[in-house]
Design a protein around this motif. Sequence first.
Motif, PDB file in Angstrom:
ATOM      1  N   THR A 156       0.766  -1.111   0.082  1.00  0.00           N
ATOM      2  CA  THR A 156       0.026   0.062  -0.079  1.00  0.00           C
ATOM      3  C   THR A 156       0.780   1.226  -0.021  1.00  0.00           C
ATOM      4  O   THR A 156       2.090   1.141   0.047  1.00  0.00           O
ATOM      5  CB  THR A 156      -0.883   0.122   1.217  1.00  0.00           C
ATOM      6  OG1 THR A 156       0.068   0.157   2.485  1.00  0.00           O
ATOM      7  CG2 THR A 156      -1.729  -1.357   1.221  1.00  0.00           C
ATOM      8  N   ASP A 159       2.036   5.491  -3.656  1.00  0.00           N
ATOM      9  CA  ASP A 159       1.728   7.042  -3.963  1.00  0.00           C
ATOM     10  C   ASP A 159       2.787   7.581  -3.260  1.00  0.00           C
ATOM     11  O   ASP A 159       3.246   9.136  -3.508  1.00  0.00           O
ATOM     12  CB  ASP A 159       0.463   7.539  -3.777  1.00  0.00           C
ATOM     13  CG  ASP A 159      -0.277   7.322  -2.414  1.00  0.00           C
ATOM     14  OD1 ASP A 159      -0.450   6.156  -2.224  1.00  0.00           O
ATOM     15  OD2 ASP A 159      -0.402   8.444  -1.699  1.00  0.00           O
ATOM     16  N   ILE A 188      -0.295  -1.002  -4.674  1.00  0.00           N
ATOM     17  CA  ILE A 188      -1.738  -0.187  -4.881  1.00  0.00           C
ATOM     18  C   ILE A 188      -1.323   0.957  -4.092  1.00  0.00           C
ATOM     19  O   ILE A 188      -0.956   1.342  -3.051  1.00  0.00           O
ATOM     20  CB  ILE A 188      -2.906  -0.767  -4.106  1.00  0.00           C
ATOM     21  CG1 ILE A 188      -4.207  -0.536  -4.576  1.00  0.00           C
ATOM     22  CG2 ILE A 188      -2.708  -1.020  -2.400  1.00  0.00           C
ATOM     23  CD1 ILE A 188      -5.323  -1.473  -4.255  1.00  0.00           C
ATOM     24  N   ALA A 189      -2.146   2.159  -4.477  1.00  0.00           N
ATOM     25  CA  ALA A 189      -2.391   3.632  -3.769  1.00  0.00           C
ATOM     26  C   ALA A 189      -3.780   3.575  -3.676  1.00  0.00           C
ATOM     27  O   ALA A 189      -4.809   3.727  -4.404  1.00  0.00           O
ATOM     28  CB  ALA A 189      -2.000   4.471  -4.869  1.00  0.00           C
ATOM     29  N   THR A 191      -5.739   5.550  -1.180  1.00  0.00           N
ATOM     30  CA  THR A 191      -6.434   6.820  -1.046  1.00  0.00           C
ATOM     31  C   THR A 191      -6.642   6.969  -2.619  1.00  0.00           C
ATOM     32  O   THR A 191      -7.985   7.652  -2.860  1.00  0.00           O
ATOM     33  CB  THR A 191      -5.826   7.789  -0.264  1.00  0.00           C
ATOM     34  OG1 THR A 191      -4.576   7.686  -0.405  1.00  0.00           O
ATOM     35  CG2 THR A 191      -5.840   7.346   1.123  1.00  0.00           C
ATOM     36  N   GLY A 192      -5.722   6.915  -3.440  1.00  0.00           N
ATOM     37  CA  GLY A 192      -6.178   7.510  -4.743  1.00  0.00           C
ATOM     38  C   GLY A 192      -7.142   6.740  -5.559  1.00  0.00           C
ATOM     39  O   GLY A 192      -7.950   7.337  -6.136  1.00  0.00           O
ATOM     40  N   ALA A 193      -7.143   5.378  -5.158  1.00  0.00           N
ATOM     41  CA  ALA A 193      -8.138   4.462  -5.937  1.00  0.00           C
ATOM     42  C   ALA A 193      -9.671   4.973  -5.282  1.00  0.00           C
ATOM     43  O   ALA A 193     -10.449   4.883  -6.347  1.00  0.00           O
ATOM     44  CB  ALA A 193      -7.947   2.917  -5.418  1.00  0.00           C
ATOM     45  N   VAL A 202      -7.822   5.642 -13.542  1.00  0.00           N
ATOM     46  CA  VAL A 202      -7.463   5.943 -12.222  1.00  0.00           C
ATOM     47  C   VAL A 202      -7.295   4.450 -11.473  1.00  0.00           C
ATOM     48  O   VAL A 202      -6.206   4.210 -10.961  1.00  0.00           O
ATOM     49  CB  VAL A 202      -8.287   6.812 -11.437  1.00  0.00           C
ATOM     50  CG1 VAL A 202      -8.047   6.947  -9.872  1.00  0.00           C
ATOM     51  CG2 VAL A 202      -8.224   8.182 -11.839  1.00  0.00           C
ATOM     52  N   GLN A 205      -4.260   2.798 -13.071  1.00  0.00           N
ATOM     53  CA  GLN A 205      -2.977   3.269 -12.422  1.00  0.00           C
ATOM     54  C   GLN A 205      -2.759   3.085 -11.026  1.00  0.00           C
ATOM     55  O   GLN A 205      -1.484   2.999 -10.424  1.00  0.00           O
ATOM     56  CB  GLN A 205      -2.844   4.896 -12.715  1.00  0.00           C
ATOM     57  CG  GLN A 205      -2.783   5.154 -14.142  1.00  0.00           C
ATOM     58  CD  GLN A 205      -3.408   6.345 -14.664  1.00  0.00           C
ATOM     59  OE1 GLN A 205      -3.748   7.345 -13.688  1.00  0.00           O
ATOM     60  NE2 GLN A 205      -3.662   6.808 -15.740  1.00  0.00           N
ATOM     61  N   THR A 206      -3.778   3.146 -10.086  1.00  0.00           N
ATOM     62  CA  THR A 206      -3.487   2.959  -8.798  1.00  0.00           C
ATOM     63  C   THR A 206      -3.245   1.598  -8.199  1.00  0.00           C
ATOM     64  O   THR A 206      -3.024   1.032  -7.124  1.00  0.00           O
ATOM     65  CB  THR A 206      -4.744   3.552  -7.770  1.00  0.00           C
ATOM     66  OG1 THR A 206      -5.945   2.965  -8.293  1.00  0.00           O
ATOM     67  CG2 THR A 206      -4.832   4.892  -8.153  1.00  0.00           C
TER      68      THR A 206
END
Length: 277
Positions: A156, A159, A188-189, A191-193, A202, A205-206
């Motif tokens: 995680t 980002d 994985i990112a 919060t962005g997801a 998105v 990318q996340t």
Amino acid sequence: MNDAPRKPRIALMGEFSAGKSTLANLLLEQDSSPVQVTATQLPPVWYSLGPGTVERELADGSTAPLPLDDWSAADPASTAMIRARIEADLLYAFDLVDMPGTCDPCMTSDVWSNVLAQVDMVIWCTPANQAWRQSEAALWEQVRPELWTRSLLLVTRMDKMQSAPDRRRVLARVRLEAGEMFRDVLPIALTGAIAGRDDADVLEQTGAAALVRFLETALDEGACAPPLPPAPVCEPAPVPVAAPVPEPVPDAAGRVVPRRIQRSGEGRRERPQAGVG
Ligand SMILES: Nc1nc2c(ncn2[C@@H]2O[C@H](COP(=O)(O)OP(=O)(O)OP(=O)(O)O)[C@@H](O)[C@H]2O)c(=O)[nH]1
Ligand SMILES: [Mg+2]
């Protein structure tokens, strides 16, 4: 509790503040699981499909209702488990258990053993900036190996990595050190997801789209079936407390990723189309 064959169960595990509850909220397409910004902890939260009721199970086996939106009465000292029966696409295919951090002093070895003995797969969350610490490896090595081959190591906070080479480096190291003890290792990112949950680019990318594909494949290949029989698990050794990195929780608007975890019929799923979401 249920007369149909039971669904595969996924436990979300990892150290304090690794992103477990944020992941639960991403997968459940809502903000049910309180994301912690303080050291206050909840007991394990067991999500299954239902009409929107929450109760806490006490140590003596009795239950008491909880409001859907306020779980503050469920302190870990007196509550063994929160049972949240809610509507979410993912829950047509899986049950989900959001665990407290493994280093939480409230998470006794009983809690650990009890939940791990009942689940079929773990998604272990490890934050990219301090990924796969010795304390995590020490705990995972105590888990029965049948779970290793079904489970996912999710790195995680991608980002938070400064650059693409940094991201590649951390992933390569984690894959080298832990890859053999998991079915897969994915970045994985979170919060962005969640913030971009309606945007297929998105989600790609996340890393959220790859996570959904992992879950779909796990269902397709029967990676969680037949369900593992209950088994005792070694007690975790004491581990140091990881420093939390609190951050604001983004708004959750709209619906999210696992819409593809098909809801028509128990355990059925559809193949992914092009794109996500
Ligand atoms: N930037 C960023 N922040 C994240 C990510 N995942 C989680 N967070 C943040 O990290 C903080 C802790 O997240 P939680 O989901 O509560 O972590 P947890 O593992 O459930 O924590 P405990 O239940 O306390 O062990 C929150 O402020 C999240 O918004 C991520 O991928 N990127
Ligand atoms: Mg949590």
